[in-house]
Scaffold this active site. Sequence first.
Site, short mmCIF file in Angstrom:
data_model
loop_
_atom_site.label_atom_id
_atom_site.label_comp_id
_atom_site.label_asym_id
_atom_site.label_seq_id
_atom_site.Cartn_x
_atom_site.Cartn_y
_atom_site.Cartn_z
N LYS A 39 3.58 -0.72 -2.42
CA LYS A 39 4.75 -1.36 -3.00
C LYS A 39 5.66 -2.00 -1.95
CE LYS A 39 5.16 -1.01 -7.06
NZ LYS A 39 4.57 -1.54 -8.31
C1 PLP Z 1 1.60 5.52 -6.35
C2 PLP Z 1 1.51 4.32 -7.23
N1 PLP Z 1 0.35 4.04 -7.81
C3 PLP Z 1 0.21 2.97 -8.64
C4 PLP Z 1 1.28 2.15 -8.93
C5 PLP Z 1 1.09 1.00 -9.89
O1 PLP Z 1 1.11 -0.25 -9.25
P1 PLP Z 1 1.51 -1.56 -10.06
O2 PLP Z 1 2.97 -1.43 -10.37
O3 PLP Z 1 1.22 -2.71 -9.17
O4 PLP Z 1 0.70 -1.57 -11.32
C6 PLP Z 1 2.52 2.41 -8.35
C7 PLP Z 1 3.69 1.59 -8.66
O5 PLP Z 1 4.81 1.91 -8.37
C8 PLP Z 1 2.64 3.52 -7.48
O6 PLP Z 1 3.81 3.82 -6.89
#
Ligand code: PLP
Length: 328
Positions: free
Chosen positions: A55
């Site tokens: 992120k």
């Molecule tokens: C640990 C983790 N995995 C997966 C995601 C999901 O990613 P996306 O928001 O790009 O779908 C996030 C989003 O904050 C996350 O912090």
Amino acid sequence: MLHAGMTISARDHCLESAVEAIGDTPLVDLRRFAAHLEGRILAKLEYLNPGFSKKDRIARQMIEDAEQDGTLHPGQTVVELTSGNTGTGLALVCAVKGYPFVAVMSRGNSPERACMMAALGAEVVLVDQLPGSPPGQVSGGDLERVDRETVRLVAERKAFRADQFRHQGNFRAHYLHTGPEILRQSGKPIDAFCDFVGTGGTFAGCAAALREANPTTRCYVVEPEGAAVLAGLPLVRPNHRIQGGGYAMPDLLFPQAVRIDGFIAVSDEEAIAAARRLARLEGVFAGFSSGANVAAATKLLEGPCRGQTVVTMLNDSGLKYLSTDLWG
Ligand SMILES: Cc1ncc(COP(=O)(O)O)c(C=O)c1O
């Protein structure tokens, strides 16, 4: 020791700030993890970003896009609803660029995240979960509470809301960078890609970039078992352990904009077992959603993608879960 003719140039290899260290993460062939499977799992080690998650990428892109289009003014406060990782990325980007930052997070997310954001200079506002929502299991309902507090704070502080569920910088970070990096690093067309969806920015941005290179690349959404609403299944278990996504929001902006070739549901137990195997077999120390992703990639190699190459994301560091029972 300096040899004749060598000169020291401090500028040659130094980055101007930690923000410049975001992205260009390694892609690793999980040969030991996938030894019993036909095919390959290639994993993007996103926990090697400066804030220890993927992120960081969107934090930088949303802030720099907003600087460019004039929606963020010098010195203006930035506010964001976060499960901790976007907030950590924004905290470090805002620290470097000189914006005050307020992170609004559910108390259900692991305390390491709040601690790290505060260390990076953020004001952290924790919002209580709904009655009956267990810590470590943040539901869509819990997130609605966080959203209400975020809206209130944005108005109160006359702040810029980064708004990761809607800001195009989220999609663009992965379309412009993560996807092209995967293509460059794999050296060959990718058969399939899968990712656990929170906002879906990673899924949609990577899917768009990978398909531009190879229109037949299949892209699969990963969801928690019992909260697989994007797959059109009923919500039977809103609380799960896979932090950062699986919020059971059927109308996510970014995934709606791209073709989805299939859906894979992963249980908490499968995600945890996969994260533990990753650590033991591959020396890769990642969190719950990374475990969910490699568990999903395993299901693809056992099913529709047998013998093929599946790429997935290792979203954040296992260090973010030391307070949980992920590691025993
Ligand atoms: C640990 C983790 N995995 C997966 C995601 C999901 O990613 P996306 O928001 O790009 O779908 C996030 C989003 O904050 C996350 O912090």
